[in-house]
Write an enzyme that holds these catalytic residues in place. Structure first.
Site, PDB file in Angstrom:
ATOM      1  N   GLN A 131       2.151   0.150   8.273  1.00 28.15           N
ATOM      2  CA  GLN A 131       2.789   1.322   8.871  1.00 28.15           C
ATOM      3  C   GLN A 131       4.024   0.890   9.647  1.00 28.15           C
ATOM      4  OE1 GLN A 131       1.377   4.545   8.594  1.00 28.15           O
ATOM      5  NE2 GLN A 131       3.280   5.243   9.472  1.00 28.15           N
ATOM      6  N   PHE A 132       5.128   0.634   8.924  1.00 32.08           N
ATOM      7  CA  PHE A 132       6.327   0.153   9.607  1.00 32.08           C
ATOM      8  C   PHE A 132       6.883   1.167  10.592  1.00 32.08           C
ATOM      9  CE2 PHE A 132       8.693   2.685   6.621  1.00 32.08           C
ATOM     10  CZ  PHE A 132       9.930   2.889   7.216  1.00 32.08           C
ATOM     11  N   THR A 133       6.538   2.455  10.429  1.00 32.36           N
ATOM     12  CA  THR A 133       7.083   3.466  11.333  1.00 32.36           C
ATOM     13  C   THR A 133       6.541   3.342  12.755  1.00 32.36           C
ATOM     14  OG1 THR A 133       5.441   5.118  10.671  1.00 32.36           O
ATOM     15  CG2 THR A 133       7.533   5.103   9.461  1.00 32.36           C
TER      16      THR A 133
END
Length: 145
Positions: free
Chosen positions: A78-80
């Site tokens: 989940q890079f966000t």
């Protein structure tokens, strides 16, 4: 690295209409990797997650770890989690790791959990994923290192 951890009674992740990972009792972990992260952060967080006492004992007190209850993990990249929304209206992702490092440390984090004999299901790195969960509690924690 940043983790958003949710205690779940069940969770699954679907890619292009197919379930690629699912668990029953355990933890859904959204995993973000920062550009300055290394294996040291992955190792510290894997140990912390495995031993974090977030499951109830016989008295209803959070006193049992994932290992104690024999739970599983659904780990989803989940890079966000590194989205910076402080300025403007569009998140900036300048603190997120580039995809090569992000994938390497995400996979290493999962390997370290498996080495602790924890069942780890995963999503697909960088894929468009649909995550479903039944949050138990709800119980949600943020860990960062």
């Amino acid at each position: 690295m940043r983790l958003l951890i949710q205690r779940v009674s069940s969770a699954s992740v679907t890619v292009q209409g197919s379930v690629v990972g699912e668990i029953n009792r355990g933890l859904l972990i959204l995993v973000g990797v920062g550009r300055e992260d290394s294996e040291a952060e992955a190792a510290w967080l894997a140990d912390k997650v495995a031993n974090l006492r977030v499951f109830n004992d016989e008295n209803g007190k959070m006193n049992r770890s994932l290992i104690d209850v024999g739970g599983s993990i659904l780990s989803v990249s989940q890079f966000t989690l590194y989205g910076d929304c402080r300025k403007g209206r569009r998140p900036a992702f300048t603190d997120a790791a580039e995809p090569g490092l992000g994938k390497q440390l995400y996979e290493r984090f999962n390997e370290l959990l498996c080495e602790k004999e924890i069942i780890v299901e995963t999503g697909v790195f960088a894929a468009d994923m649909k995550v479903s969960l039944v949050n138990d509690g709800p119980v949600t924690f943020w860990l960062e290192r």
